[in-house]
Design a protein around this motif. Structure first.
Motif, mmCIF file in Angstrom:
data_model
loop_
_atom_site.group_PDB
_atom_site.id
_atom_site.type_symbol
_atom_site.label_atom_id
_atom_site.label_comp_id
_atom_site.label_asym_id
_atom_site.label_seq_id
_atom_site.Cartn_x
_atom_site.Cartn_y
_atom_site.Cartn_z
ATOM 1 N N LEU A 86 0.821 -1.212 0.000
ATOM 2 C CA LEU A 86 0.000 0.000 0.000
ATOM 3 C C LEU A 86 0.855 1.262 0.000
ATOM 4 O O LEU A 86 0.500 2.251 -0.651
ATOM 5 C CB LEU A 86 -0.952 -0.004 1.197
ATOM 6 N N GLN A 87 1.977 1.229 0.708
ATOM 7 C CA GLN A 87 2.869 2.392 0.693
ATOM 8 C C GLN A 87 3.431 2.613 -0.709
ATOM 9 O O GLN A 87 3.545 3.752 -1.166
ATOM 10 C CB GLN A 87 4.008 2.196 1.696
ATOM 11 N N GLY A 88 3.770 1.516 -1.411
ATOM 12 C CA GLY A 88 4.240 1.630 -2.792
ATOM 13 C C GLY A 88 3.177 2.217 -3.699
ATOM 14 O O GLY A 88 3.460 3.061 -4.559
ATOM 15 N N GLU A 89 1.938 1.790 -3.490
ATOM 16 C CA GLU A 89 0.841 2.313 -4.302
ATOM 17 C C GLU A 89 0.633 3.803 -4.032
ATOM 18 O O GLU A 89 0.385 4.591 -4.957
ATOM 19 C CB GLU A 89 -0.446 1.543 -4.011
ATOM 20 N N ARG A 133 3.250 5.664 -5.970
ATOM 21 C CA ARG A 133 2.912 5.696 -7.410
ATOM 22 C C ARG A 133 1.816 6.714 -7.693
ATOM 23 O O ARG A 133 1.884 7.471 -8.665
ATOM 24 C CB ARG A 133 2.473 4.305 -7.891
ATOM 25 N N LEU A 134 0.804 6.753 -6.839
ATOM 26 C CA LEU A 134 -0.298 7.700 -7.036
ATOM 27 C C LEU A 134 0.163 9.139 -6.851
ATOM 28 O O LEU A 134 -0.269 10.033 -7.585
ATOM 29 C CB LEU A 134 -1.451 7.370 -6.086
ATOM 30 N N ARG A 135 1.052 9.364 -5.884
ATOM 31 C CA ARG A 135 1.595 10.716 -5.699
ATOM 32 C C ARG A 135 2.373 11.152 -6.933
ATOM 33 O O ARG A 135 2.273 12.298 -7.376
ATOM 34 C CB ARG A 135 2.505 10.760 -4.480
ATOM 35 N N TYR A 136 3.153 10.235 -7.493
ATOM 36 C CA TYR A 136 3.931 10.536 -8.691
ATOM 37 C C TYR A 136 2.993 10.866 -9.860
ATOM 38 O O TYR A 136 3.192 11.851 -10.571
ATOM 39 C CB TYR A 136 4.829 9.335 -9.033
ATOM 40 N N GLN A 137 1.942 10.051 -10.045
ATOM 41 C CA GLN A 137 0.968 10.302 -11.117
ATOM 42 C C GLN A 137 0.264 11.631 -10.909
ATOM 43 O O GLN A 137 0.050 12.381 -11.857
ATOM 44 C CB GLN A 137 -0.068 9.171 -11.174
ATOM 45 N N LEU A 138 -0.083 11.933 -9.677
ATOM 46 C CA LEU A 138 -0.771 13.194 -9.378
ATOM 47 C C LEU A 138 0.138 14.379 -9.666
ATOM 48 O O LEU A 138 -0.285 15.372 -10.277
ATOM 49 C CB LEU A 138 -1.209 13.221 -7.902
#
Length: 72
Positions: free
Chosen positions: A51-54, A57-62
């Motif tokens: 979940l921390q990895g996800e 990834r979401l922060r990077y996409q955002l």
């Protein structure tokens, strides 16, 4: 006459004290069960790393979406 109203209130007080003691016993039992469960579980949830990895990834996409989407 003044003693008769005391009897129901004394009874109520005793009943409430008894209920309070029972609830305290229940709380302590649940605390012990929780401590046992945490000991058996060992460590953090195994999904935590995933979940921390996800989240990363979401922060990077955002961040990329905010940079690229500002010109629209």
């Amino acid at each position: 006459m003044s003693k008769e109203p005391d009897k129901p209130s004394e009874s109520l007080v005793q009943e409430l004290l008894s209920e309070r003691r029972a609830l305290k016993v229940t709380v302590e039992r649940l605390r012990l069960e929780l401590a046992d469960a945490q000991t058996i579980a060992g460590g953090p949830d195994p999904r935590l790393r995933e979940l921390q990895g996800e989240i990363e990834r979401l922060r990077y996409q955002l961040a990329n979406a905010c940079r690229g989407g500002s010109g629209t």
